[in-house]
Design a protein around this motif. Structure first.
Motif, PDB file in Angstrom:
ATOM      1  N   ALA A  44       0.648  -1.176  -0.063  1.00 55.24           N
ATOM      2  CA  ALA A  44       0.007   0.073  -0.190  1.00 55.24           C
ATOM      3  C   ALA A  44       0.875   1.294  -0.029  1.00 55.24           C
ATOM      4  CB  ALA A  44      -1.226  -0.066   1.354  1.00 55.24           C
ATOM      5  N   ARG A  45       1.988   1.203   0.747  1.00 53.81           N
ATOM      6  CA  ARG A  45       2.703   2.457   0.588  1.00 53.81           C
ATOM      7  C   ARG A  45       4.280   2.030   0.908  1.00 53.81           C
ATOM      8  NH1 ARG A  45       4.666   5.054   5.716  1.00 53.81           N
ATOM      9  NH2 ARG A  45       3.752   3.808   7.224  1.00 53.81           N
ATOM     10  N   GLU A  47       8.341   3.961   2.013  1.00 53.11           N
ATOM     11  CA  GLU A  47       9.145   5.122   2.584  1.00 53.11           C
ATOM     12  C   GLU A  47      10.578   4.742   2.712  1.00 53.11           C
ATOM     13  OE1 GLU A  47       9.042   7.248   7.180  1.00 53.11           O
ATOM     14  OE2 GLU A  47       7.157   6.317   6.655  1.00 53.11           O
ATOM     15  N   TYR A  52       5.114  -1.119   2.989  1.00 49.49           N
ATOM     16  CA  TYR A  52       4.071  -1.406   3.908  1.00 49.49           C
ATOM     17  C   TYR A  52       3.027  -2.217   3.208  1.00 49.49           C
ATOM     18  CZ  TYR A  52       6.834   1.628   7.005  1.00 49.49           C
ATOM     19  OH  TYR A  52       7.906   2.007   7.934  1.00 49.49           O
ATOM     20  N   ASP A  53       2.551  -3.164   3.771  1.00 50.49           N
ATOM     21  CA  ASP A  53       1.253  -3.912   3.086  1.00 50.49           C
ATOM     22  C   ASP A  53      -0.005  -3.396   3.640  1.00 50.49           C
ATOM     23  OD1 ASP A  53       0.813  -5.108   5.450  1.00 50.49           O
ATOM     24  OD2 ASP A  53       1.736  -7.146   4.808  1.00 50.49           O
ATOM     25  N   THR A  54      -1.116  -3.818   3.235  1.00 48.99           N
ATOM     26  CA  THR A  54      -2.574  -3.215   3.492  1.00 48.99           C
ATOM     27  C   THR A  54      -2.833  -3.518   5.021  1.00 48.99           C
ATOM     28  OG1 THR A  54      -3.258  -5.219   2.615  1.00 48.99           O
ATOM     29  CG2 THR A  54      -3.530  -3.224   1.260  1.00 48.99           C
ATOM     30  N   ASP A  55      -1.972  -4.086   5.698  1.00 50.24           N
ATOM     31  CA  ASP A  55      -2.319  -4.469   6.744  1.00 50.24           C
ATOM     32  C   ASP A  55      -1.369  -3.773   7.840  1.00 50.24           C
ATOM     33  OD1 ASP A  55      -4.113  -6.502   6.788  1.00 50.24           O
ATOM     34  OD2 ASP A  55      -2.810  -7.988   6.297  1.00 50.24           O
ATOM     35  N   GLY A  56      -0.342  -2.951   7.112  1.00 51.83           N
ATOM     36  CA  GLY A  56       0.574  -2.014   7.983  1.00 51.83           C
ATOM     37  C   GLY A  56       1.873  -2.643   8.258  1.00 51.83           C
ATOM     38  N   LYS A  57       1.999  -4.019   8.014  1.00 50.48           N
ATOM     39  CA  LYS A  57       3.242  -4.702   8.203  1.00 50.48           C
ATOM     40  C   LYS A  57       4.409  -4.218   7.310  1.00 50.48           C
ATOM     41  CE  LYS A  57       5.425  -9.289   8.384  1.00 50.48           C
ATOM     42  NZ  LYS A  57       5.329 -10.714   7.965  1.00 50.48           N
ATOM     43  N   ARG A  58       5.606  -4.040   7.904  1.00 51.88           N
ATOM     44  CA  ARG A  58       6.826  -3.554   7.306  1.00 51.88           C
ATOM     45  C   ARG A  58       7.753  -4.322   6.627  1.00 51.88           C
ATOM     46  NH1 ARG A  58      11.743  -1.797   9.704  1.00 51.88           N
ATOM     47  NH2 ARG A  58      12.500   0.315   9.121  1.00 51.88           N
TER      48      ARG A  58
END
Length: 465
Positions: A44-45, A47, A52-58
């Motif tokens: 999803a993003r 940096e 980072y995936d759609t669950d926020g995992k880095r």
């Protein structure tokens, strides 16, 4: 017509992205059936050096997307360059017209390119740049009194793209078989994998001479009057990052000059800092007739590619009535050109090339720690571009069987590395390898993070052999 009613919920914004991806998104080079009962990894993003995936995992982006995101993720400056240009002139073709950003970018690339490579033919990607180079080579020879020169020579296992011409130049039989017959006239020679060298494996200079001389032998076998060009990457990607032996490219340049064969440096991966120089040929001290490039030109913030061509090759088209009847709607796109210029500003301001040169040895030595593992046979590459070859037996260099590659590489390693927080490439085009090519802003903390994840997962992989 598709079943629109089924997906009204998706279209309203409450999306199951993984399920929708399975239903509608045909992913490239992907075994789609593998997601029949498994979620589609969805990024999803980004940096800096991480995504980072759609669950926020880095995850550590160990491949810079696809050897692309040189300046790192989340660069507002590049997004702003796109925004500003799209408001001013979002699109205009360069078919008999120019626009300012294409002109500026062509001048800047010509300034940095070696020798007399001063003419820039824009494409939208690397495969198109390779296609352009082969077509140009054929027409150039026709216009200069050598109409029989149409064949090309490239290396075994090398990947040069997916269009029919570029795929013919590609040296991976498995990628080509479904689409044959391809374009005739593409012939292969040995690559520079010294780890598995048939001879001179303990003498890099002799091996380099042998490998280069195989190009001469192929040209003579086909007949010099029929060979238009040789296509080589500075560091070969497929097979796992094969650097050139000392003297290799100098000998290839001699051979090409002797037989009036064009030397094309395919730098879709190796240009724009991947090896610590703006162009890969600069790293190894040779001047080609054409450079093909793409990926890192914008750090991936907008698509663009190019064939950068010598004045000598362009001369027949700058005189008289002859036209290169070739082009792409989105070639030299205003937004992409603006982003590329901003990206090159970052390279210069932040010294990205020098950063790679200053840190490439540390990166290599960090990865070479993995040689203490029984599954790691070789670590090789250049700049921020490395391959780790996996073996069953270090002493004999015995490689995996087809079943073991399927089970270990695809069944375990790819997924396990990603779950452990490292996005990279596990591949068996050639022998089984893991490839790493992080953003060029990576530092020792990134090298250590990658090595730590690889060590844990490769240790487990060995127990499954």
């Amino acid at each position: 017509m598709g079943n629109a009613m089924t997906h009204n919920k998706d279209l309203s914004g409450n999306k199951d992205l993984s399920g929708t991806a399975r239903d509608h998104l045909w992913m490239h080079f992907t075994r789609m059936s593998s997601y029949e009962k498994a979620p589609v990894p969805t990024i999803a993003r980004g940096e800096g050096t991480h995504i980072y995936d759609t669950d926020g995992k880095r995850y550590l982006d160990g491949l810079a997307g696809l050897f692309v995101v040189q300046a790192g993720h989340g660069r507002a400056e590049l997004a702003e360059a796109a925004h500003k240009q799209a408001q001013e002139l979002a699109f205009f073709p360069i078919w008999s017209y120019a626009h300012p950003k294409a002109v500026e970018l062509a001048e800047r690339l010509a300034h940095h390119a070696p020798g007399d490579l001063n003419k820039v033919f824009f494409t939208t990607g690397g495969g198109e740049a390779v296609e352009t180079a082969w077509k140009l080579a054929k027409q150039f020879h026709k216009l200069t009194g050598n109409p029989g020169k149409y064949k090309v020579v490239s290396r075994n296992v090398a990947y040069h793209g997916t269009p029919h011409g570029a795929l013919s130049i590609t040296g991976l039989p498995g990628l080509k078989a479904p689409f044959e017959p391809l374009v005739p006239g593409a012939h292969k020679v040995p690559n520079t994998n010294i780890y598995r060298a048939p001879a001179h494996g303990d003498d890099p200079v002799a091996f380099g001479r042998w490998a280069a001389d195989q190009i001469e032998q192929q040209i003579l076998f086909e007949g010099p009057e029929t060979v238009a060009a040789v296509f080589l990457e500075p560091v070969q990607n497929a097979g796992g990052c094969f650097p050139p032996p000392p003297g290799y490219f100098q000998r290839v340049r001699e051979i090409c000059d002797q037989y009036d064969v064009l030397l094309v440096s395919d730098e879709v991966i190796c240009a724009f800092g991947r090896l610590g120089t703006l162009f890969g040929c600069d790293k190894f001290g040779y001047v080609p007739d054409i450079i093909t490039c793409a990926k890192g030109m914008t750090s991936g913030y907008s698509p663009i590619g190019a064939a950068i061509v010598s004045d000598r090759l362009a001369e027949p088209f700058w005189k008289g009535d002859d036209t290169f009847l070739h082009g792409y709607t989105f070639g030299g796109h205003p937004v992409s050109a603006a982003v590329a210029l901003a990206n090159l500003d970052i390279f210069e301001r932040e010294g990205l090339n020098q950063h790679v040169l200053d840190n490439e040895s540390a990166f290599l030595e960090t990865l070479r720690r993995l040689l203490d593992l029984p599954i790691v046979g070789d670590v090789r590459g250049n700049g921020f571009f490395y391959g780790i070859e996996l073996v069953k037996d270090k002493a004999t260099k015995e490689t995996f069987t087809e079943e073991e590659s399927e089970r270990i590489l695809y069944g375990f390693l790819s997924k396990a590395l990603f779950e452990a927080g490292l996005y990279c490439r596990a591949d068996d085009r050639g022998d089984p390898v893991i490839q790493l090519a992080p953003p060029l802003i990576a530092d020792q903390s990134v090298f250590d993070e990658a090595e730590g994840i690889l060590r844990g997962v490769l240790t487990e992989a060995w127990t499954k052999l």
